[in-house]
Scaffold this motif. Sequence first.
Motif: not given
Length: 592
Positions: A347-350, A309-315, A269-270
């Motif tokens: 926590t930076d992800v938010y 982080l997440y997969t390209i499908e959001g999992h 996400i970062r």
Amino acid sequence: MKSQVSLDYGLIGNGRVCALISPVGGIDYLCMPTFESAFVFDRLLDVECGSYFGIEPVSPELYTIHQTYEKNSNVLLTVFASTFASFVIHDFMPRWEVWDGNRSYTPPELYRYIEVRFGEPEIIIHYHPKAGYQPELAPCLMVNETTIESPHQDNSLFLVTNISPVQIIGKEPICLKGDVFLSLSYYQPTHDYVITAIKEKLIRTNHYWQRWVKHCYLPDEYQTQIIRSALTLKQMIYEPTGAIIAAPTTSLPEIIGGIRNWDYRYCWIRDSFFTVNALLKLSKFEETENFVAYLSKIVLAHPGYLKPLYTIEGHDVPTVNHLDYLAGFHGSQPVRIGNDATLHHQTDVYGEALLSMYPVFVDERVVCPNCDLLWTCVEQLVDLAIQKFPEKDNGIWEIGDRPDHYTFSKLMCWVAVDRGCKIAYKLKRQTPYRKWNQKRKLMREMILGSAWNDDRQAFTQAYGKNDLDASTLLMPILGIIEPKDPRMLATIKRSEEELMIDGLMFRYTNHDELGLPENAFTICTFWLIDALTLSGQKRKARQHFEHLLSFGNPLGLFSEDINQKTGELTGNFPQAYTHVAIINSAMLLTQN
């Protein structure tokens, strides 16, 4: 003809798959049918025993080789020339707009169109695919006079060509009396059996990329570097969902021979925020809209916690497995698939998630099909940032064994609340605005007080610590402090003195769980450039910028790290973070 073991590779892709092509025209790295899938070619990670797809002259010593991209395109040309013959390999993955112009055709296909310029060159084709994550090569079975089939995972690869499959499988010399093609596809063979069909796909793909570039806003300077960086980033956006990968590769080491080898084929996400933010500056809005759609689904599905982080499908991303059968890039083991950062508390992800959504509310050019639903995401992210603000975490650099009160993490929690306040104010939502505004003021006071170290005369990596960290250079860019504030000027000066070695910035110079950092982290030099620019030191910033650009490979691509002693590119490649920073710094330097 052996591929180089440097990172002088070209990247081709179409928003679903990517491949790395060596300076001698070999496809040394490819995953199919998506970025995250198993290897088809893995020579990049084992130069002696890895699989690859090479096209070489019978007498390579008689040829010169030159590589370049088509102008403003992701079609790569490898030109072979001798006194008696010449040919060009046009490597591309098809992409063009379909239906209403808002979607693209991006199949898991790769085309190699060989154009004979003069003479009758003799070539040998080395086609050695893998069947997945395994040491053995896949069998190549001749289906008919145009098609070779090979197993891959639970499906099949197909190579369709107007060359005899017998000659390819037998590695026989092939005399080119005219143009030829090879198309590699997943699931099913392509239905292109004549050269005119391949040329049409090449033209349409070139037209797509060149039209995309024509609609970019560009400053007067550094246009070539911005265009190549933008085209590189666009290839790393997964068209079906809008997810953005950090890099198309895994396990290219930060330090040659070391163990800092990670799998970057996922959506952080970062990193993704920085990517959409850079593309917005070029007037690219669809990428932001698509990523926000991807991100909002994740946020709504995880109301109490976001992973980094997440997969390209959001999992959820799988944890690490080692592929011990591969020797690694330059012998750098282990080769990893999966990433244990999925287990980290960051926590930076938010803040980065909310920053990604922020343009939807403040930029009228960005379209939001359901702003009420997105407002729910904003409320959730702000409340989580406030809740997580007092907690220790693993920080931006994912230091797994040392949770702390990292300054950057606190900064991004404040950013989430700050942007949430601005959105609430714009939407006239007075109750959340009043509540969040109080928190915003308290959080800012705590950060500026606790992160400042009087003895060091700098904002430091974590509260109460002496170590410097390049991420503090983002403080004025993110708006928590004025760029010419004496504390910020002192931090810039101290960072340049202690984190810059031979003109390149390190993230930090203190020990982490794997020892002392040895190579410069490329984006950090760009952060210094931006901080210098904003503080009125533009001449020095420009000098650093132009010095840094000199480290790009011959095609203008950058990895994550640079060895400041040798100038060697290291780390996963090409790195989205770095190409984002090229765009950001170039745009900032060219502003009046």
